[in-house]
Enzyme design. Structure first.
Site, PDB file in Angstrom:
ATOM      1  N   ALA A  46       0.516  -1.030   0.146  1.00  0.00           N
ATOM      2  CA  ALA A  46       0.153   0.351   0.016  1.00  0.00           C
ATOM      3  C   ALA A  46       0.484   1.338   0.358  1.00  0.00           C
ATOM      4  O   ALA A  46       0.460   1.760  -0.218  1.00  0.00           O
ATOM      5  CB  ALA A  46      -1.027   0.444   0.935  1.00  0.00           C
ATOM      6  N   LYS A 247     -13.460   7.041   0.884  1.00  0.00           N
ATOM      7  CA  LYS A 247     -13.883   6.347  -0.182  1.00  0.00           C
ATOM      8  C   LYS A 247     -14.985   5.264  -0.037  1.00  0.00           C
ATOM      9  O   LYS A 247     -15.082   4.162   1.146  1.00  0.00           O
ATOM     10  CB  LYS A 247     -12.273   5.657  -0.007  1.00  0.00           C
ATOM     11  CG  LYS A 247     -11.072   6.469   0.347  1.00  0.00           C
ATOM     12  CD  LYS A 247     -10.153   5.401   0.164  1.00  0.00           C
ATOM     13  CE  LYS A 247      -8.479   5.714   0.740  1.00  0.00           C
ATOM     14  NZ  LYS A 247      -7.159   4.994   0.675  1.00  0.00           N
ATOM     15  N   GLY A 278      -5.938  -1.584  -5.272  1.00  0.00           N
ATOM     16  CA  GLY A 278      -4.252  -0.640  -5.297  1.00  0.00           C
ATOM     17  C   GLY A 278      -5.333   0.451  -6.018  1.00  0.00           C
ATOM     18  O   GLY A 278      -5.322   1.492  -5.000  1.00  0.00           O
ATOM     19  N   GLY A 280      -7.451   2.033  -3.928  1.00  0.00           N
ATOM     20  CA  GLY A 280      -7.476   3.152  -2.287  1.00  0.00           C
ATOM     21  C   GLY A 280      -6.887   3.719  -2.482  1.00  0.00           C
ATOM     22  O   GLY A 280      -6.409   4.892  -1.903  1.00  0.00           O
ATOM     23  N   ASP A 281      -5.050   3.218  -2.272  1.00  0.00           N
ATOM     24  CA  ASP A 281      -4.024   3.377  -2.401  1.00  0.00           C
ATOM     25  C   ASP A 281      -3.944   4.897  -3.259  1.00  0.00           C
ATOM     26  O   ASP A 281      -3.094   6.121  -3.495  1.00  0.00           O
ATOM     27  CB  ASP A 281      -2.697   2.722  -2.826  1.00  0.00           C
ATOM     28  CG  ASP A 281      -2.578   1.318  -1.666  1.00  0.00           C
ATOM     29  OD1 ASP A 281      -3.430   1.576  -0.457  1.00  0.00           O
ATOM     30  OD2 ASP A 281      -2.507   0.455  -1.986  1.00  0.00           O
ATOM     31  N   ASN A 305     -10.253  10.992  -6.578  1.00  0.00           N
ATOM     32  CA  ASN A 305     -11.692   9.970  -7.536  1.00  0.00           C
ATOM     33  C   ASN A 305     -10.655   9.883  -8.702  1.00  0.00           C
ATOM     34  O   ASN A 305     -11.186   8.327  -9.246  1.00  0.00           O
ATOM     35  CB  ASN A 305     -12.760  10.559  -7.756  1.00  0.00           C
ATOM     36  CG  ASN A 305     -13.575  10.411  -6.126  1.00  0.00           C
ATOM     37  OD1 ASN A 305     -13.901   9.267  -5.693  1.00  0.00           O
ATOM     38  ND2 ASN A 305     -14.296  11.453  -5.969  1.00  0.00           N
TER      39      ASN A 305
HETATM   40  O1  KDG Z   1      -3.829  -1.621  -1.474  1.00  0.00           O
HETATM   41  C1  KDG Z   1      -3.017  -2.595  -1.956  1.00  0.00           C
HETATM   42  C2  KDG Z   1      -2.240  -3.393  -1.088  1.00  0.00           C
HETATM   43  O2  KDG Z   1      -3.226  -4.213  -0.083  1.00  0.00           O
HETATM   44  C3  KDG Z   1      -1.534  -4.836  -2.357  1.00  0.00           C
HETATM   45  O3  KDG Z   1      -0.673  -4.241  -2.695  1.00  0.00           O
HETATM   46  C4  KDG Z   1      -0.479  -4.885  -1.244  1.00  0.00           C
HETATM   47  O4  KDG Z   1      -0.417  -3.711   1.015  1.00  0.00           O
HETATM   48  C5  KDG Z   1      -0.127  -5.490   0.485  1.00  0.00           C
HETATM   49  C6  KDG Z   1      -1.151  -5.915   2.021  1.00  0.00           C
HETATM   50  O5  KDG Z   1      -0.708  -5.951   2.437  1.00  0.00           O
HETATM   51  O6  KDG Z   1      -2.062  -6.847   1.362  1.00  0.00           O
END
Ligand code: KDG
Length: 341
Positions: A46, A247, A278, A280-281, A305
């Site tokens: 993330a 979100k 990804g 959300g990131d 968004n």
């Molecule tokens: O937000 C996406 C993440 O969940 C993914 O890239 C993997 O960081 C991660 C996780 O720990 O689940």
């Protein structure tokens, strides 16, 4: 533990983030994981996703973490450095492997994810790593943290607390994406630990279910998914956040702050959600990038968004993260004439 030698960015980072970056093997065929015989190797995590998202939008970012002394650690170093992220504090730690996740792509139903990260180098992050990056953190404008890192290990949880202390002491703005991962800890443990971290955060972001759980409105994520976003945001403000962004996926996003401001912003229409992981990131990166640019929260939410929509339209955590021209083009398209500058 050996710091990696490489090209050293000259200018100090505006944003520092920390956590565990993983190699993510994504199934080549859509459907159940057991049916896929081919996988694409990508980089995930993330905070790394947010770092890359910010770098593509023109911000200087430093990433603090650990990878194993193995080929996947090299892959992560190369990807982050190639994106222009400052990796001076991404340490190679031969006492554990680089974390790995394997996941499917599914059009319907929950996505199966396999983690191989227990005892990983990334989970060995600890307060000494934060102290080593102290100059970068204290010299930055912003520190971004997530709720994944405290779930990795006691030392990683202590690292998050230490980083938060340093940032607060130096007047560095703090954001915190709740990012609850049920595969790493129980919802009850997550709610307790993350609520304590929310206190003093300038910005807390999360999905509705996460915000409601950590905000004390719901006892489970499932229950939280049915809560009112305003109530969920208020729960986090009561826990000590100054601004909260919930979100809401296809319903866009809601912002509330400690002064009583409420804003909402609709999502962009996405022809097809190809891969939601990804998003959300990407949203977080878009929001932070615009706030760092000095944009209003309204414009930042809209850009966030847009970044989320671009992310779900491509496979992989990093692939859809836009550069400035791509983001501007989407913002200028149907849905309102708008550019970021
Ligand atoms: O937000 C996406 C993440 O969940 C993914 O890239 C993997 O960081 C991660 C996780 O720990 O689940």
């Amino acid at each position: 533990m050996t710091p990696v030698q490489g090209v050293t960015p000259v200018q100090a980072a505006e944003v520092v983030t920390l956590g565990e970056s993983l190699v993510s093997l994504i199934a080549g065929e859509r459907g159940p994981l057991a049916g896929s015989g081919t996988f694409t190797r990508t980089v995930a995590g993330a905070e790394a996703n947010v770092a890359v998202g910010l770098a593509r939008l023109g911000h200087r970012v430093a990433y603090v973490g650990r990878v194993g002394a193995d080929a996947f650690g090299t892959v992560i170093h190369r990807q982050l450095r190639g994106e222009g992220v400052d990796t001076r504090h991404l340490v190679i730690d031969g006492s554990g492997p680089t974390g790995l996740m394997v996941r499917e792509l599914r059009d319907l139903g929950p996505m199966e994810v396999i983690y191989h990260r227990a005892g990983s180098a990334g989970s060995r992050l600890g307060p000494p790593d934060i102290d080593a990056a102290r100059g970068a953190i204290e010299g930055a404008r912003w520190l971004h943290l997530t709720g994944i890192t405290p779930a990795l290990s006691p030392s990683a949880a202590a690292a998050v607390v230490r980083a938060k202390e340093l940032a607060r002491g130096a007047g560095v703005a703090l954001s915190f994406d709740l990012n609850i991962r049920r595969r790493l800890w129980s919802e009850a443990d997550a709610a307790l630990a993350l609520r304590a971290l929310v206190e003093g955060m300038d910005l807390v972001l999360g999905g509705l279910d996460e915000a409601a759980l950590v905000g004390g409105l719901a006892r489970t994520l499932e229950e939280g998914g049915g809560c009112d976003p305003v109530d969920a945001a208020d729960g986090l403000l009561a826990a000590g956040a100054r601004q909260v962004v919930v979100k809401l996926g296809a319903a866009g996003a809601l912002l509330r702050d400690a002064t009583g401001t409420t804003l909402s912003s609709p999502a962009f229409t996405v022809p097809r959600v190809v891969d939601p992981v990804g998003a959300g990131d990407a949203f977080t990166a878009g929001y932070l990038a615009l706030i760092l640019d000095g944009a209003s929260p309204e414009r930042a939410l809209r850009a966030a968004n847009a970044c989320g929509a671009l992310a779900v339209s491509t496979v992989g955590d990093l692939n859809g993260l836009p550069d400035r021209a791509t983001l501007d083009a989407l913002l200028a398209g149907p849905g309102g004439p708008d550019t970021l500058r």
